[in-house]
Design an enzyme around this catalytic site. Structure first.
Site, PDB file in Angstrom:
ATOM      1  N   GLY A  71       0.842  -1.193   0.000  1.00 17.28           N
ATOM      2  CA  GLY A  71       0.000   0.000   0.000  1.00 17.28           C
ATOM      3  C   GLY A  71       0.875   1.239   0.000  1.00 17.28           C
ATOM      4  CD  GLN A  79       3.424   5.870   2.447  1.00 14.77           C
ATOM      5  OE1 GLN A  79       2.454   5.340   1.939  1.00 14.77           O
ATOM      6  NE2 GLN A  79       4.353   5.179   3.096  1.00 14.77           N
ATOM      7  CB  CYS A 118       4.983   2.203   7.290  1.00 20.16           C
ATOM      8  SG  CYS A 118       4.572   3.700   6.388  1.00 20.16           S
ATOM      9  CG  LEU A 119       6.560   0.945   1.325  1.00 21.16           C
ATOM     10  CD1 LEU A 119       6.011   1.227  -0.076  1.00 21.16           C
ATOM     11  CD2 LEU A 119       7.676  -0.098   1.256  1.00 21.16           C
ATOM     12  CG  HIS A 148      -0.788   1.474   7.428  1.00 22.61           C
ATOM     13  ND1 HIS A 148       0.187   0.968   8.265  1.00 22.61           N
ATOM     14  CD2 HIS A 148      -0.131   2.270   6.539  1.00 22.61           C
ATOM     15  CE1 HIS A 148       1.368   1.462   7.887  1.00 22.61           C
ATOM     16  NE2 HIS A 148       1.201   2.242   6.846  1.00 22.61           N
ATOM     17  CD  GLU A 149      -1.139   2.575   2.773  1.00 17.56           C
ATOM     18  OE1 GLU A 149      -0.723   3.729   2.553  1.00 17.56           O
ATOM     19  OE2 GLU A 149      -0.382   1.644   3.080  1.00 17.56           O
ATOM     20  CG  HIS A 172       0.294   7.073   5.278  1.00 17.10           C
ATOM     21  ND1 HIS A 172       1.482   7.489   5.834  1.00 17.10           N
ATOM     22  CD2 HIS A 172       0.417   5.735   5.105  1.00 17.10           C
ATOM     23  CE1 HIS A 172       2.285   6.442   5.990  1.00 17.10           C
ATOM     24  NE2 HIS A 172       1.664   5.363   5.566  1.00 17.10           N
TER      25      HIS A 172
HETATM   26 ZN    ZN Z   1       2.454   3.447   5.644  1.00 23.15          ZN
END
Ligand code: ZN
Length: 179
Positions: free
Chosen positions: A46, A51, A102-103, A144-145, A148
């Site tokens: 995701g 990001q 998370c990236l 989670h996304e 963000h």
């Molecule tokens: Zn994330």
């Protein structure tokens, strides 16, 4: 399509609240294409637009689900999902724990409790409104996304000690990668 740089903590851009999208047009689809390519390259399941530094309410996802009875070692079938202006319209009282990563917080994983099931409403890649229920990994990932989009990271759900430790770890990682 292009692979874009993924911002990592403690970059203050990640704390920004993202703006709703006015309309789903070719420029937005080009952004979603870049996001998907960046996510597959990372690799991740995701990615939110913020990001890669774009403060708009857009998410891409591919949970890499394997068909029933498939070889567990086989590559998952690609199933990209796109979410524009997503909203949670209902969340279950039941919570489920999931070990999240998370990236933007590379190499850090920890358990977060979130509603086990949510009902979401969003615009898809073609600007069509969709409403559906998510459970399991899908429910965890979309929540989670969506965090963000409001400047919230999964480590914000952890204790301050764990959060500080995570940021220190990522800073070191980024420094050594640049060296
Ligand atoms: Zn994330």
């Amino acid at each position: 399509m292009a692979i874009r740089d993924i911002l990592t903590v403690p970059n203050p851009i990640l704390k920004q609240v993202c703006k709703p999208v006015d309309k789903v047009d070719d420029a937005l689809r080009a952004l979603m294409d870049d996001m998907l390519e960046t996510m597959y390259d990372a690799p991740g399941i995701g990615l939110a637009a913020i990001q890669i530094g774009e403060p708009v309410r857009v998410i891409v996802m591919d949970l890499q689900e394997k068909p029933e009875g498939a070889d567990p070692d086989a590559e998952g079938v690609k199933h990209p999902r796109y979410f524009v202006n997503p909203e949670i319209v209902w969340a279950s009282e039941e919570l489920a724990p999931y070990e999240e990563g998370c990236l933007s917080v590379p190499e850090v994983y920890d358990e977060v409790l979130r509603p086990a099931r949510v009902r979401i409403r969003y615009l898809d890649y073609n600007g069509q409104q969709v409403e559906e229920e998510a459970d399991g990994l899908y429910a965890t990932c979309i929540q989670h996304e969506m965090d963000h989009l409001n400047g919230v990271l999964f480590i914000d759900h952890l204790s301050k000690l764990k959060r500080d430790r995570a940021v220190t770890k990522v800073k070191k990682l980024v420094r050594s990668a640049a060296a």
